[in-house]
Design a protein around this motif. Structure first.
Motif, PDB file in Angstrom:
ATOM      1  N   LYS A 127       0.858  -1.190   0.000  1.00 37.43           N
ATOM      2  CA  LYS A 127       0.000   0.000   0.000  1.00 37.43           C
ATOM      3  C   LYS A 127       0.888   1.232   0.000  1.00 37.43           C
ATOM      4  O   LYS A 127       1.962   1.226   0.597  1.00 37.43           O
ATOM      5  N   ASN A 139       4.619   0.080  -8.090  1.00 43.45           N
ATOM      6  CA  ASN A 139       4.101  -1.273  -8.242  1.00 43.45           C
ATOM      7  C   ASN A 139       3.510  -1.660  -6.895  1.00 43.45           C
ATOM      8  O   ASN A 139       4.230  -2.055  -5.985  1.00 43.45           O
ATOM      9  N   VAL A 140       2.179  -1.509  -6.780  1.00 42.51           N
ATOM     10  CA  VAL A 140       1.502  -1.617  -5.492  1.00 42.51           C
ATOM     11  C   VAL A 140       0.264  -2.494  -5.653  1.00 42.51           C
ATOM     12  O   VAL A 140      -0.759  -2.018  -6.157  1.00 42.51           O
ATOM     13  N   GLU A 165      -2.089  -3.630  -3.634  1.00 36.99           N
ATOM     14  CA  GLU A 165      -3.331  -3.326  -2.925  1.00 36.99           C
ATOM     15  C   GLU A 165      -3.922  -1.971  -3.298  1.00 36.99           C
ATOM     16  O   GLU A 165      -4.916  -1.905  -4.003  1.00 36.99           O
ATOM     17  N   LYS A 166      -3.337  -0.870  -2.802  1.00 33.33           N
ATOM     18  CA  LYS A 166      -3.975   0.436  -2.961  1.00 33.33           C
ATOM     19  C   LYS A 166      -2.956   1.566  -2.995  1.00 33.33           C
ATOM     20  O   LYS A 166      -2.018   1.577  -2.209  1.00 33.33           O
ATOM     21  N   VAL A 167      -3.181   2.508  -3.916  1.00 30.78           N
ATOM     22  CA  VAL A 167      -2.395   3.739  -3.991  1.00 30.78           C
ATOM     23  C   VAL A 167      -3.342   4.890  -3.701  1.00 30.78           C
ATOM     24  O   VAL A 167      -4.424   4.968  -4.277  1.00 30.78           O
ATOM     25  N   ILE A 181       1.668   3.821 -12.666  1.00 29.37           N
ATOM     26  CA  ILE A 181       1.164   3.154 -11.471  1.00 29.37           C
ATOM     27  C   ILE A 181       0.541   1.819 -11.880  1.00 29.37           C
ATOM     28  O   ILE A 181      -0.305   1.782 -12.770  1.00 29.37           O
ATOM     29  N   THR A 212      -1.543  -1.069  -9.891  1.00 27.70           N
ATOM     30  CA  THR A 212      -2.160  -1.268  -8.576  1.00 27.70           C
ATOM     31  C   THR A 212      -3.515  -1.958  -8.703  1.00 27.70           C
ATOM     32  O   THR A 212      -4.081  -2.046  -9.789  1.00 27.70           O
ATOM     33  N   LEU A 250      -7.014   2.632  -6.683  1.00 27.28           N
ATOM     34  CA  LEU A 250      -6.405   3.956  -6.789  1.00 27.28           C
ATOM     35  C   LEU A 250      -7.381   5.021  -6.316  1.00 27.28           C
ATOM     36  O   LEU A 250      -8.533   5.042  -6.729  1.00 27.28           O
ATOM     37  N   CYS A 300      -1.768   4.348 -15.781  1.00 24.92           N
ATOM     38  CA  CYS A 300      -2.255   3.553 -14.661  1.00 24.92           C
ATOM     39  C   CYS A 300      -2.754   2.212 -15.177  1.00 24.92           C
ATOM     40  O   CYS A 300      -3.575   2.168 -16.086  1.00 24.92           O
TER      41      CYS A 300
END
Length: 158
Positions: free
Chosen positions: A60, A72-73, A75-77, A89, A91, A94, A106
């Motif tokens: 996160k 590179n995430v 779960e959540k940005v 991004i 993810t 977002l 994205c």
């Protein structure tokens, strides 16, 4: 249900500068500058004075400062109103506040990070919060337009 609180295990303070890649276990907060990639096992919080010149890999991310690199995430940005992100991004979720700056691409292809299907309850909750945000925005527009129309009460003659 009680919301899980993130416990920050590492802090890079305002005015501190880290040159080179940075990795840590747990959650970190960056209020200084990191000139390199950031790899964290849990959460990265970039404060309003924080700056990362490199990529971020974490579960996160919440950004209030500047990031010049790719995220590179899985779960959540979340980008707050003071955030500035120049980079791509990838993810699962977002959130971008009004006045945040995001320049890049994205990719929210959830199959890339997970093999299983997303939780339907979570999808419904996201849709519900999106609907309420849209309803709130429309309400503000209606109020603003009714205030303007209240200033000019004359109607044109046909």
């Amino acid at each position: 249900m009680k919301k899980k609180e993130t416990q920050i295990t590492t802090i890079i303070g305002m005015g501190a500068e880290c040159n080179g890649d940075f990795s840590a276990e747990g959650a970190i907060r960056i209020d200084g500058t990191v000139n390199g990639n950031v790899i964290v096992s849990d959460t990265v919080i970039v404060g309003a004075s924080g700056c990362i010149n490199g990529d971020i890999n974490a579960q996160k991310v919440m950004i209030g400062g500047e990031v010049y690199g790719n995220l590179n995430v899985p779960e959540k940005v979340e980008l707050t109103s003071t955030a500035r992100v120049i980079g791509d991004i990838t993810t699962g979720g977002l959130v971008i506040d009004e006045k945040a700056i995001f320049q890049g691409r994205c990719d929210m292809n959830q199959d890339a990070g997970k093999k299983s299907r997303p939780n339907n309850r979570a999808v419904k909750a996201m849709k519900k919060s999106a609907k309420s945000a849209i309803a709130e925005a429309l309400k503000e527009v209606d109020e603003a337009s009714s205030e303007k129309s209240g200033e000019n009460t004359e109607t044109p003659a046909e």
